[in-house]
Scaffold this active site. Sequence first.
Site, PDB file in Angstrom:
ATOM      1  N   ASP A  16       5.667 -14.774  -0.110  1.00 26.57           N
ATOM      2  CA  ASP A  16       6.060 -15.298   1.202  1.00 26.57           C
ATOM      3  C   ASP A  16       7.553 -15.067   1.425  1.00 26.57           C
ATOM      4  O   ASP A  16       7.990 -14.731   2.537  1.00 26.57           O
ATOM      5  CB  ASP A  16       5.734 -16.799   1.281  1.00 26.57           C
ATOM      6  CG  ASP A  16       5.640 -17.319   2.707  1.00 26.57           C
ATOM      7  OD1 ASP A  16       6.370 -16.823   3.580  1.00 26.57           O
ATOM      8  OD2 ASP A  16       4.851 -18.247   2.955  1.00 26.57           O
ATOM      9  N   CYS A 240       7.492 -15.564   7.916  1.00 19.37           N
ATOM     10  CA  CYS A 240       6.392 -14.648   8.168  1.00 19.37           C
ATOM     11  C   CYS A 240       6.866 -13.677   9.229  1.00 19.37           C
ATOM     12  O   CYS A 240       7.388 -14.096  10.266  1.00 19.37           O
ATOM     13  CB  CYS A 240       5.157 -15.414   8.643  1.00 19.37           C
ATOM     14  SG  CYS A 240       3.824 -14.320   9.157  1.00 19.37           S
TER      15      CYS A 240
HETATM   16  P1  HMG Z   1      -6.010  -3.604  11.231  1.00 20.19           P
HETATM   17  O1  HMG Z   1      -5.142  -2.644  11.954  1.00 20.19           O
HETATM   18  O2  HMG Z   1      -6.836  -4.535  12.053  1.00 20.19           O
HETATM   19  O3  HMG Z   1      -6.947  -2.884  10.165  1.00 20.19           O
HETATM   20  O4  HMG Z   1      -5.032  -4.433  10.251  1.00 20.19           O
HETATM   21  P2  HMG Z   1      -7.893  -1.656  10.311  1.00 20.19           P
HETATM   22  O5  HMG Z   1      -9.000  -1.928   9.335  1.00 20.19           O
HETATM   23  O6  HMG Z   1      -8.195  -1.372  11.744  1.00 20.19           O
HETATM   24  O7  HMG Z   1      -7.016  -0.434   9.703  1.00 20.19           O
HETATM   25  C1  HMG Z   1      -5.890   0.091  10.373  1.00 20.19           C
HETATM   26  C2  HMG Z   1      -4.959   0.744   9.377  1.00 20.19           C
HETATM   27  O8  HMG Z   1      -4.517  -0.225   8.396  1.00 20.19           O
HETATM   28  C3  HMG Z   1      -5.609   1.861   8.571  1.00 20.19           C
HETATM   29  O9  HMG Z   1      -4.563   2.761   8.212  1.00 20.19           O
HETATM   30  C4  HMG Z   1      -6.049   1.167   7.307  1.00 20.19           C
HETATM   31  O10 HMG Z   1      -6.151   2.062   6.232  1.00 20.19           O
HETATM   32  C5  HMG Z   1      -4.913   0.203   7.089  1.00 20.19           C
HETATM   33  P3  HMG Z   1      -4.220   4.079   9.079  1.00 20.19           P
HETATM   34  O11 HMG Z   1      -5.536   4.792   9.181  1.00 20.19           O
HETATM   35  O12 HMG Z   1      -3.718   3.578  10.425  1.00 20.19           O
HETATM   36  O13 HMG Z   1      -3.164   4.737   8.274  1.00 20.19           O
HETATM   37  N1  HMG Z   1      -5.314  -1.011   6.337  1.00 20.19           N
HETATM   38  C6  HMG Z   1      -4.773  -1.388   5.165  1.00 20.19           C
HETATM   39  N2  HMG Z   1      -3.822  -0.830   4.402  1.00 20.19           N
HETATM   40  C7  HMG Z   1      -3.505  -1.468   3.249  1.00 20.19           C
HETATM   41  N3  HMG Z   1      -4.070  -2.647   2.863  1.00 20.19           N
HETATM   42  C8  HMG Z   1      -5.021  -3.219   3.609  1.00 20.19           C
HETATM   43  C9  HMG Z   1      -5.413  -2.566   4.817  1.00 20.19           C
HETATM   44  N4  HMG Z   1      -6.302  -2.885   5.775  1.00 20.19           N
HETATM   45  C10 HMG Z   1      -6.243  -1.914   6.693  1.00 20.19           C
HETATM   46  N5  HMG Z   1      -5.548  -4.385   3.214  1.00 20.19           N
HETATM   47  C11 HMG Z   1      -4.427  -5.955   8.538  1.00 20.19           C
HETATM   48  C12 HMG Z   1      -5.471  -5.553   9.559  1.00 20.19           C
HETATM   49  C13 HMG Z   1      -4.719  -7.354   8.055  1.00 20.19           C
HETATM   50  C14 HMG Z   1      -4.467  -4.990   7.363  1.00 20.19           C
HETATM   51  C15 HMG Z   1      -3.033  -5.888   9.199  1.00 20.19           C
HETATM   52  O14 HMG Z   1      -3.071  -6.638  10.362  1.00 20.19           O
HETATM   53  C16 HMG Z   1      -1.929  -6.386   8.305  1.00 20.19           C
HETATM   54  O15 HMG Z   1      -1.619  -5.796   7.269  1.00 20.19           O
HETATM   55  N6  HMG Z   1      -1.250  -7.521   8.695  1.00 20.19           N
HETATM   56  C17 HMG Z   1      -0.192  -8.085   7.939  1.00 20.19           C
HETATM   57  C18 HMG Z   1      -0.510  -9.517   7.692  1.00 20.19           C
HETATM   58  C19 HMG Z   1       0.533 -10.138   6.771  1.00 20.19           C
HETATM   59  O16 HMG Z   1       0.744  -9.693   5.664  1.00 20.19           O
HETATM   60  N7  HMG Z   1       1.163 -11.233   7.255  1.00 20.19           N
HETATM   61  C20 HMG Z   1       2.048 -11.975   6.455  1.00 20.19           C
HETATM   62  C21 HMG Z   1       1.318 -12.770   5.413  1.00 20.19           C
HETATM   63  S1  HMG Z   1       0.494 -14.206   6.067  1.00 20.19           S
HETATM   64  C22 HMG Z   1       1.664 -15.451   6.003  1.00 20.19           C
HETATM   65  O17 HMG Z   1       2.795 -15.206   5.667  1.00 20.19           O
HETATM   66  C23 HMG Z   1       1.223 -16.850   6.281  1.00 20.19           C
HETATM   67  C24 HMG Z   1       1.045 -17.703   5.002  1.00 20.19           C
HETATM   68  O18 HMG Z   1       2.248 -17.770   4.258  1.00 20.19           O
HETATM   69  C25 HMG Z   1       0.624 -19.121   5.397  1.00 20.19           C
HETATM   70  C26 HMG Z   1       1.559 -19.698   6.466  1.00 20.19           C
HETATM   71  O19 HMG Z   1       2.733 -19.931   6.204  1.00 20.19           O
HETATM   72  O20 HMG Z   1       1.037 -19.847   7.580  1.00 20.19           O
HETATM   73  C27 HMG Z   1      -0.049 -17.116   4.097  1.00 20.19           C
HETATM   74 MG    MG Z   2       3.908 -19.067   4.633  1.00 17.21          MG
END
Ligand code: HMG
Ligand code: MG
Length: 302
Positions: A16, A240
Amino acid sequence: MTLPQRVKLVDVGPRDGLQNEKQPVPAAVKIELVHRLQDAGLSEIEVTSFVSPKWVPQMADNAEVMAGIVRKSGVRYSVLTPNMQGFDAAVASRPDEVVVFGSASEAFSLKNINCSIAQSIERFRPVVLAAKALGMTVRGAMSCTVGCPYEGEIAPHRVAYLAGLMKDIGVDHVGVSDTIGVGTPLKVQRALEATLQHYDVDHISGHYHDTYGQALANTLASLELGIWNFDTSVAGLGGCPYAKGATGNVATEDVVYMLHGMGIETGIDLDKLIDAGNFISEALGRKPLSRAANALLAKRLG
Ligand code: HMG
Ligand code: MG
């Protein structure tokens, strides 16, 4: 009122915290941070996330970091896996636990993981099944359980709804997250009570960002409900990328100082933890964002 005698902290700083840094942090520094955290007595560390490197380039070195850690017996290493693509990529790193992450707010779900709440559950379902088949536990992070950067205040029934969905697909444990740190103690208690409709107190964590300086108070309010699991972040790292303006999680050092002062055990050595926080803060070129750490560091200098 009986407060828990022992609390388990999961340090989420490497994930995070470092997901939110503008400057690149070398994998070697992340690995050293994990080593220092485990030496300080952390029994679970959220190391990294297997998400799109286009969305979060800071976590693109996920496999390299996991491979570089010299694992300590008794310590659990968790990683974020939002879909099967992330899970499949994570398996070779042998995490003990994977974290799916949903949101109580529809707008945040779309911004953060590019799908609706309902779609996110369908993406998580096979991840849960696959993780369990390999003996991993599954945690479900629930974002925006008090407030959302896009929708404003979030009602407790929406938290209960998400917790129910997480339970239905077999998620073992959920984290009630105040993603943007707007929560105050009674609101956080309402979000926890909504979650308690579906999960028992041993399977709920608090995950509080400290943007408005409320996170320690929210932690105490959670202890009053019997919650004894918390995500915290060394040196107060965090935020985030899809929740602009949100600062880091409550600093692990501040929570440990508070808990030890209340006679609650954590198994953590505060001095070593402060050294870990100092290490990563120096690597980032700033002071730790922990009041307790800075006070104790000043005291060390006499
Ligand atoms: P998407 O665009 O909906 O996925 O992303 P897709 O299946 O349509 O694929 C699109 C592209 O993403 C493709 O690549 C896939 O290969 C790639 P391209 O053909 O364009 O080159 N892809 C991936 N690559 C690597 N790893 C994967 C993956 N999945 C698809 N797993 C996705 C959906 C979730 C991947 C995207 O929206 C994303 O990466 N979001 C980032 C989310 C994130 O990390 N946020 C921060 C963490 S959450 C947080 O901090 C909150 C928390 O702390 C709690 C709180 O405080 O609230 C947990
Ligand atoms: Mg968080």
